[in-house]
Scaffold this motif. Structure first.
Motif, mmCIF file in Angstrom:
data_model
loop_
_atom_site.group_PDB
_atom_site.id
_atom_site.type_symbol
_atom_site.label_atom_id
_atom_site.label_comp_id
_atom_site.label_asym_id
_atom_site.label_seq_id
_atom_site.Cartn_x
_atom_site.Cartn_y
_atom_site.Cartn_z
ATOM 1 N N CYS A 48 85.687 2.489 -5.641
ATOM 2 C CA CYS A 48 85.229 3.004 -6.925
ATOM 3 C C CYS A 48 85.279 1.940 -8.023
ATOM 4 C CB CYS A 48 86.128 4.176 -7.289
ATOM 5 S SG CYS A 48 85.524 5.223 -8.561
ATOM 6 N N ALA A 49 86.343 1.165 -8.057
ATOM 7 C CA ALA A 49 86.593 0.252 -9.162
ATOM 8 C C ALA A 49 85.680 -0.967 -9.172
ATOM 9 C CB ALA A 49 88.045 -0.197 -9.160
ATOM 10 N N LEU A 50 85.373 -1.528 -8.025
ATOM 11 C CA LEU A 50 84.611 -2.779 -8.003
ATOM 12 C C LEU A 50 83.237 -2.656 -8.644
ATOM 13 C CD1 LEU A 50 84.584 -5.732 -7.275
ATOM 14 C CD2 LEU A 50 83.679 -5.100 -5.041
ATOM 15 N N PRO A 51 82.402 -1.677 -8.271
ATOM 16 C CA PRO A 51 81.092 -1.613 -8.938
ATOM 17 C C PRO A 51 81.204 -1.316 -10.428
ATOM 18 C CG PRO A 51 81.331 0.180 -7.345
ATOM 19 C CD PRO A 51 82.532 -0.682 -7.226
ATOM 20 N N LYS A 105 76.814 9.005 -9.957
ATOM 21 C CA LYS A 105 76.436 9.672 -8.705
ATOM 22 C C LYS A 105 76.510 8.696 -7.536
ATOM 23 C CE LYS A 105 73.360 13.136 -10.692
ATOM 24 N NZ LYS A 105 71.955 13.526 -10.895
ATOM 25 N N ALA A 106 76.043 7.469 -7.756
ATOM 26 C CA ALA A 106 76.089 6.456 -6.694
ATOM 27 C C ALA A 106 77.524 6.087 -6.346
ATOM 28 C CB ALA A 106 75.313 5.216 -7.122
ATOM 29 N N VAL A 107 78.381 5.960 -7.356
ATOM 30 C CA VAL A 107 79.791 5.650 -7.114
ATOM 31 C C VAL A 107 80.445 6.786 -6.345
ATOM 32 C CG1 VAL A 107 82.038 5.325 -8.239
ATOM 33 C CG2 VAL A 107 80.033 4.095 -9.088
ATOM 34 N N ARG A 108 80.160 8.018 -6.746
ATOM 35 C CA ARG A 108 80.722 9.172 -6.035
ATOM 36 C C ARG A 108 80.260 9.195 -4.581
ATOM 37 N NH1 ARG A 108 79.901 12.945 -11.198
ATOM 38 N NH2 ARG A 108 82.056 12.914 -11.940
ATOM 39 N N LYS A 109 79.003 8.875 -4.344
ATOM 40 C CA LYS A 109 78.474 8.870 -2.982
ATOM 41 C C LYS A 109 79.177 7.805 -2.137
ATOM 42 C CE LYS A 109 75.422 10.837 -0.535
ATOM 43 N NZ LYS A 109 75.717 12.179 -0.056
ATOM 44 N N GLY A 145 93.009 17.617 -1.884
ATOM 45 C CA GLY A 145 92.568 16.291 -1.452
ATOM 46 C C GLY A 145 92.980 15.231 -2.454
ATOM 47 N N ILE A 146 92.161 14.212 -2.566
ATOM 48 C CA ILE A 146 92.456 13.073 -3.445
ATOM 49 C C ILE A 146 91.545 13.147 -4.664
ATOM 50 C CG2 ILE A 146 92.417 10.566 -3.633
ATOM 51 C CD1 ILE A 146 92.956 10.511 -0.576
ATOM 52 N N LEU A 147 92.127 12.909 -5.832
ATOM 53 C CA LEU A 147 91.380 12.856 -7.084
ATOM 54 C C LEU A 147 91.438 11.428 -7.602
ATOM 55 C CD1 LEU A 147 89.911 14.076 -9.536
ATOM 56 C CD2 LEU A 147 92.181 14.566 -10.483
ATOM 57 N N ILE A 148 90.279 10.833 -7.819
ATOM 58 C CA ILE A 148 90.197 9.502 -8.420
ATOM 59 C C ILE A 148 89.695 9.695 -9.841
ATOM 60 C CG2 ILE A 148 89.070 7.252 -8.369
ATOM 61 C CD1 ILE A 148 88.938 7.533 -5.330
ATOM 62 N N THR A 149 90.508 9.234 -10.804
ATOM 63 C CA THR A 149 90.191 9.379 -12.215
ATOM 64 C C THR A 149 89.837 8.015 -12.788
ATOM 65 O OG1 THR A 149 91.794 11.172 -12.328
ATOM 66 C CG2 THR A 149 91.036 10.263 -14.419
ATOM 67 N N ILE A 150 88.718 7.957 -13.495
ATOM 68 C CA ILE A 150 88.239 6.707 -14.099
ATOM 69 C C ILE A 150 88.333 6.840 -15.611
ATOM 70 C CG2 ILE A 150 86.254 5.176 -14.371
ATOM 71 C CD1 ILE A 150 85.168 6.449 -11.757
ATOM 72 N N ARG A 151 88.916 5.828 -16.252
ATOM 73 C CA ARG A 151 88.938 5.756 -17.709
ATOM 74 C C ARG A 151 88.382 4.402 -18.117
ATOM 75 N NH1 ARG A 151 93.945 8.188 -17.045
ATOM 76 N NH2 ARG A 151 95.076 6.273 -17.393
ATOM 77 N N VAL A 152 87.432 4.422 -19.057
ATOM 78 C CA VAL A 152 86.831 3.187 -19.554
ATOM 79 C C VAL A 152 86.794 3.223 -21.074
ATOM 80 C CG1 VAL A 152 85.386 2.789 -17.522
ATOM 81 C CG2 VAL A 152 84.475 4.127 -19.406
ATOM 82 N N HIS A 153 86.532 2.076 -21.672
ATOM 83 C CA HIS A 153 86.355 1.972 -23.117
ATOM 84 C C HIS A 153 85.176 2.861 -23.513
ATOM 85 C CE1 HIS A 153 85.245 0.148 -26.972
ATOM 86 N NE2 HIS A 153 86.505 -0.277 -27.025
ATOM 87 N N ALA A 154 85.255 3.466 -24.693
ATOM 88 C CA ALA A 154 84.206 4.378 -25.153
ATOM 89 C C ALA A 154 82.823 3.728 -25.143
ATOM 90 C CB ALA A 154 84.547 4.890 -26.550
ATOM 91 N N VAL A 204 82.194 6.649 -2.515
ATOM 92 C CA VAL A 204 83.553 7.125 -2.261
ATOM 93 C C VAL A 204 83.536 8.247 -1.228
ATOM 94 C CG1 VAL A 204 85.557 8.235 -3.302
ATOM 95 C CG2 VAL A 204 84.415 6.376 -4.501
ATOM 96 N N GLN A 205 82.553 9.143 -1.303
ATOM 97 C CA GLN A 205 82.469 10.249 -0.344
ATOM 98 C C GLN A 205 82.217 9.740 1.071
ATOM 99 O OE1 GLN A 205 79.428 12.732 -1.991
ATOM 100 N NE2 GLN A 205 80.819 13.708 -3.451
ATOM 101 N N VAL A 206 81.364 8.727 1.207
ATOM 102 C CA VAL A 206 81.098 8.158 2.534
ATOM 103 C C VAL A 206 82.365 7.538 3.098
ATOM 104 C CG1 VAL A 206 79.857 6.318 3.747
ATOM 105 C CG2 VAL A 206 78.639 7.819 2.172
ATOM 106 N N LYS A 207 83.084 6.780 2.271
ATOM 107 C CA LYS A 207 84.345 6.168 2.690
ATOM 108 C C LYS A 207 85.346 7.243 3.080
ATOM 109 C CE LYS A 207 87.707 3.149 2.946
ATOM 110 N NZ LYS A 207 88.385 3.563 4.153
ATOM 111 N N ALA A 208 85.436 8.300 2.279
ATOM 112 C CA ALA A 208 86.380 9.385 2.548
ATOM 113 C C ALA A 208 86.024 10.111 3.837
ATOM 114 C CB ALA A 208 86.407 10.359 1.375
ATOM 115 N N ALA A 209 84.750 10.345 4.068
ATOM 116 C CA ALA A 209 84.324 11.033 5.287
ATOM 117 C C ALA A 209 84.703 10.225 6.527
ATOM 118 C CB ALA A 209 82.818 11.273 5.256
ATOM 119 N N ASN A 210 84.583 8.915 6.443
ATOM 120 C CA ASN A 210 84.989 8.055 7.562
ATOM 121 C C ASN A 210 86.481 8.140 7.831
ATOM 122 O OD1 ASN A 210 82.409 7.139 8.081
ATOM 123 N ND2 ASN A 210 82.623 5.320 6.802
#
Length: 82
Positions: A11-14, A59-63, A35-44, A65-71
């Motif tokens: 999630c963090a790299l992109p 949406k792309a980042v979530r996808k 399950g696992i919750l990934i929380t993202i915080r960024v500058h406004a 992460v979902q692919v990685k999680a499914a594996n």
């Protein structure tokens, strides 16, 4: 060698490469019964970049992460905190 890549790293790299304030990027992982919750915080100022037009970036980042999680046979949710 086999390196284990976590959901946080996936999630963090992109996002790190998108933001203007990478020093204020915080990606946290918590686990509960759902399950696992990934929380993202960024500058406004970076919020729009992370969400993207029509939500395309997040949406792309979530996808990713979902692919990685499914594996890994896991359930993962990604949320952005304002």
């Amino acid at each position: 060698r086999d390196y284990k890549v976590t959901g946080v790293q996936t999630c963090a790299l992109p996002i790190f490469r998108l933001v203007d304030h990478p020093d204020e990027l915080v990606v946290e992982e918590t686990e509960n019964e759902e399950g696992i919750l990934i929380t993202i915080r960024v500058h406004a100022d970076d919020m729009g970049r992370v969400i993207g037009r029509g939500g395309s970036v997040i949406k792309a980042v979530r996808k990713l992460v979902q692919v990685k999680a499914a594996n890994d046979n896991q359930r993962v949710r990604v949320e952005i905190e304002e």
